[in-house]
Each structure stands twice: as C-alpha cells, then as structure tokens.
Scaffold this active site. Structure first.
Site, PDB file in Angstrom:
ATOM      1  N   MET A  80       0.847  -1.197   0.000  1.00 32.38           N
ATOM      2  CA  MET A  80       0.000   0.000   0.000  1.00 32.38           C
ATOM      3  C   MET A  80       0.882   1.247   0.000  1.00 32.38           C
ATOM      4  O   MET A  80       0.823   2.051  -0.898  1.00 32.38           O
ATOM      5  CB  MET A  80      -0.944  -0.029   1.187  1.00 32.38           C
ATOM      6  CG  MET A  80      -2.021   1.020   1.165  1.00 32.38           C
ATOM      7  SD  MET A  80      -3.404   0.638   2.256  1.00 32.38           S
ATOM      8  CE  MET A  80      -2.606   0.459   3.834  1.00 32.38           C
ATOM      9  N   CYS A  81       1.704   1.430   1.018  1.00 31.76           N
ATOM     10  CA  CYS A  81       2.691   2.498   1.107  1.00 31.76           C
ATOM     11  C   CYS A  81       2.073   3.889   1.224  1.00 31.76           C
ATOM     12  O   CYS A  81       0.948   4.128   0.803  1.00 31.76           O
ATOM     13  CB  CYS A  81       3.652   2.474  -0.065  1.00 31.76           C
ATOM     14  SG  CYS A  81       4.585   0.937  -0.228  1.00 31.76           S
ATOM     15  N   GLY A  82       2.824   4.796   1.799  1.00 35.82           N
ATOM     16  CA  GLY A  82       2.401   6.185   1.933  1.00 35.82           C
ATOM     17  C   GLY A  82       3.527   7.124   1.560  1.00 35.82           C
ATOM     18  O   GLY A  82       4.697   6.861   1.881  1.00 35.82           O
ATOM     19  N   ARG A 103      -0.454   3.048   6.434  1.00 38.64           N
ATOM     20  CA  ARG A 103      -0.288   2.672   5.025  1.00 38.64           C
ATOM     21  C   ARG A 103       0.989   1.877   4.791  1.00 38.64           C
ATOM     22  O   ARG A 103       1.083   1.127   3.817  1.00 38.64           O
ATOM     23  CB  ARG A 103      -0.277   3.926   4.138  1.00 38.64           C
ATOM     24  CG  ARG A 103      -1.583   4.684   4.115  1.00 38.64           C
ATOM     25  CD  ARG A 103      -1.564   5.771   3.045  1.00 38.64           C
ATOM     26  NE  ARG A 103      -1.426   5.202   1.712  1.00 38.64           N
ATOM     27  CZ  ARG A 103      -2.431   4.759   0.963  1.00 38.64           C
ATOM     28  NH1 ARG A 103      -3.666   4.804   1.432  1.00 38.64           N
ATOM     29  NH2 ARG A 103      -2.213   4.261  -0.234  1.00 38.64           N
TER      30      ARG A 103
END
Length: 298
Positions: free
Chosen positions: A1-3, A32
């Site tokens: 997902m990552c942010g 995230r």
C-alpha cells in the site's frame, strides 16, 4: 500500500520547520506502510563539497574504523558525522572518486544511501514514527523533503529495500504502486551500465530516470518518457537539487492529493497528511491529474 509525503518550501523563513512539518506528515502514513520508512532532506550545500550518506548494519564498529581511516589522510579534508545507523561524510567534490575507492576496498559492509551537494537520505526497518525519532527528523532543516512509509509486497523488508532510492547525484525517488515490466527494464539498464542493490521495482524506476537524464533529458522530459516506458500503476514523487516533481500513471488508481500556498507545495497519499500544515485552510487543494507531470523548483 505504502504512503508518500513531500514538502517543498517556497518561503525560506520556513526552512527551520521543514523536519518538524515532514515528521508530522509522515506520522499520519504509518497505517499505510508499517514495515519501514525513510526520508530525503535537501539542506544547505557547502561550496565545492559533496555529501555522501552512508549506512551500516554494524554502525558503531564500521564508522569508528572509517573515521580513523579518514583522520589519517589529511588530503581528503573529510568531515564526518554519525546519526544512528547512518553517517554523513562531507568531502571536497574532487575527492569523491577517492572516497568511493576506499569504501569499495576496505569498508564493504558500509552502503551508500545518497550522494550530492544537498541531499541526505535516512531509512530503516521499523515503525515510521520510530524511524523518524531515531534520526531526529523533527529537528532537521532544509528547503524540501520527501518521506515514505512502506508496506512490502514484492521484496523483503530490509533497510536497502526501503524508500527513497537514490541513483544519481542529488536525485531520489519514492513510489506507491507496482511496475509490471521492471525485470525486463532492469536488464536493459544493466546493459547500459546501471547497477542495482535490491530487487525492488522502485530502484528500477529511480535508475530509469537517472539513465534518461544522463542521455540529456531534464527531469520533466524523463518523467514524461516514463509514462511510455514504465508499465504498471504508480505515483512517483521525485527529489532533485532544485525541487521536486510528481507524476501518476494514466489510470491513477493510487490515491494522491496536493496543496499549494504562497509558502509551500505539499504532497500526500491522503489528505490527512496535509491537515497539520500552516495555512492549509487557505491552500489550493487538488488531486493531481493522471499522466501529468508536476514540478516545482527554486
């Protein structure tokens, strides 16, 4: 997902607040990407000198040995400061090749995170809040910065696999998404002399942009070309010595929001990353368009 978070300061009076503001933005992205985090900070440059950000899994031992070696060679005129598992080495720019040769020959467990006049990169495995505190991000100053929280889906949870990735002088890239043709593109880049430290597809994207700029393109042109050559879904936020850029793939399925005032430009994977910024209630807030390059520079 990552942010992803990014902050470019137009107002020089805000530069002492850069780390504090980015730290608050990064904190909102923990959910995230809880596996690891990192950030690139662009600070003041010293005339004629280059900074090399280093990392070691055996920092205390390795950096003590490196500091001793540097002190014996007065011609290198090296300045050395340690920050947890990372260190920043400042040297005359014409000594960069000598330092690279020394590291490759005698300090093989030390990794280079970034090289350039302005850039410093810090990244580690762990909760993003903890990573930010380890390196005292809140007290860092500078003109612009990019941060990333990672949820590893395609490669191992390691320090080297964390973002940002830097493959050129004062350049870095963070990525939210997935590239489907990174393996074939990696092979092409290797044939053209590019080297890689991880299996992460984001390192391929960073190397691709560096490769294009070595061919004579500016960053905007390289980002435009990436829309033709990189297959997949992605948000890229790119840092350079002069500023930072944003581009989304033509489908733009990964979330992104931007805000701009007279004092700054900010990027976040979610709006909540921006709500703590000063003057956000009066900012122009928008979602970046698909397949559109945005770039701000000093």
């Amino acid at each position: 997902m990552c942010g992803i978070v990014g902050l470019f300061l137009k107002n020089p009076e805000m530069e002492p607040q850069l780390g504090q503001l980015l730290s608050g933005m990064l904190s909102t992205m923990c959910e995230r990407g809880p596996d690891s985090a990192g950030f690139a900070v662009y600070g003041a440059a010293e005339d004629g000198r280059t900074k090399v950000t280093l990392q070691s899994p055996n920092a205390a031992e390795d950096f003590a040995k490196l500091k001793a070696a540097l002190s014996k060679d007065k011609k290198l005129d090296a300045k050395f400061s340690v920050n947890d598992t990372h260190a920043v080495l400042s040297i005359p720019s014409d000594k960069l090749a000598d330092i690279k040769a020394m590291l490759a020959a005698d300090f093989t467990s030390i990794r280079t995170m970034a090289t350039g006049e302005n850039i410093e990169i810090y990244k580690e495995v762990g909760n993003p809040n903890d990573v930010a505190k380890r390196f005292d991000l809140a007290h860092m100053t500078g003109t612009h910065a990019i941060g990333h929280t990672r949820m590893a889906t395609e490669s191992a949870v390691t320090t080297l696999g964390a973002h940002p990735f830097s493959t050129g002088s004062d350049e870095c890239l963070v990525h939210n998404g997935s590239l489907s043709n990174h393996a074939s593109l990696r092979r092409e880049l290797v044939r053209d002399g590019m080297t890689f430290n991880t299996e992460n597809d984001t390192e391929v994207a960073a190397s691709y942009l560096t490769w294009r700029m070595k061919q004579g393109m500016n960053l905007g042109e390289a980002l435009e070309k990436s829309l033709d050559d990189l297959d997949g879904f992605f948000n890229f936020v790119v840092g350079t010595k002069e500023g930072f850029g944003v581009v989304r793939d033509p489908i733009a399925c990964k979330p992104a929001v931007m805000a701009e005032t007279d004092d700054y430009v900010a990027f976040g994977s979610e709006y909540r990353a921006l709500v703590g910024l000063p003057g956000i209630d009066k900012a122009r807030v928008w979602e970046p368009e698909p397949a559109t390059v945005y770039f701000w520079q000093r």
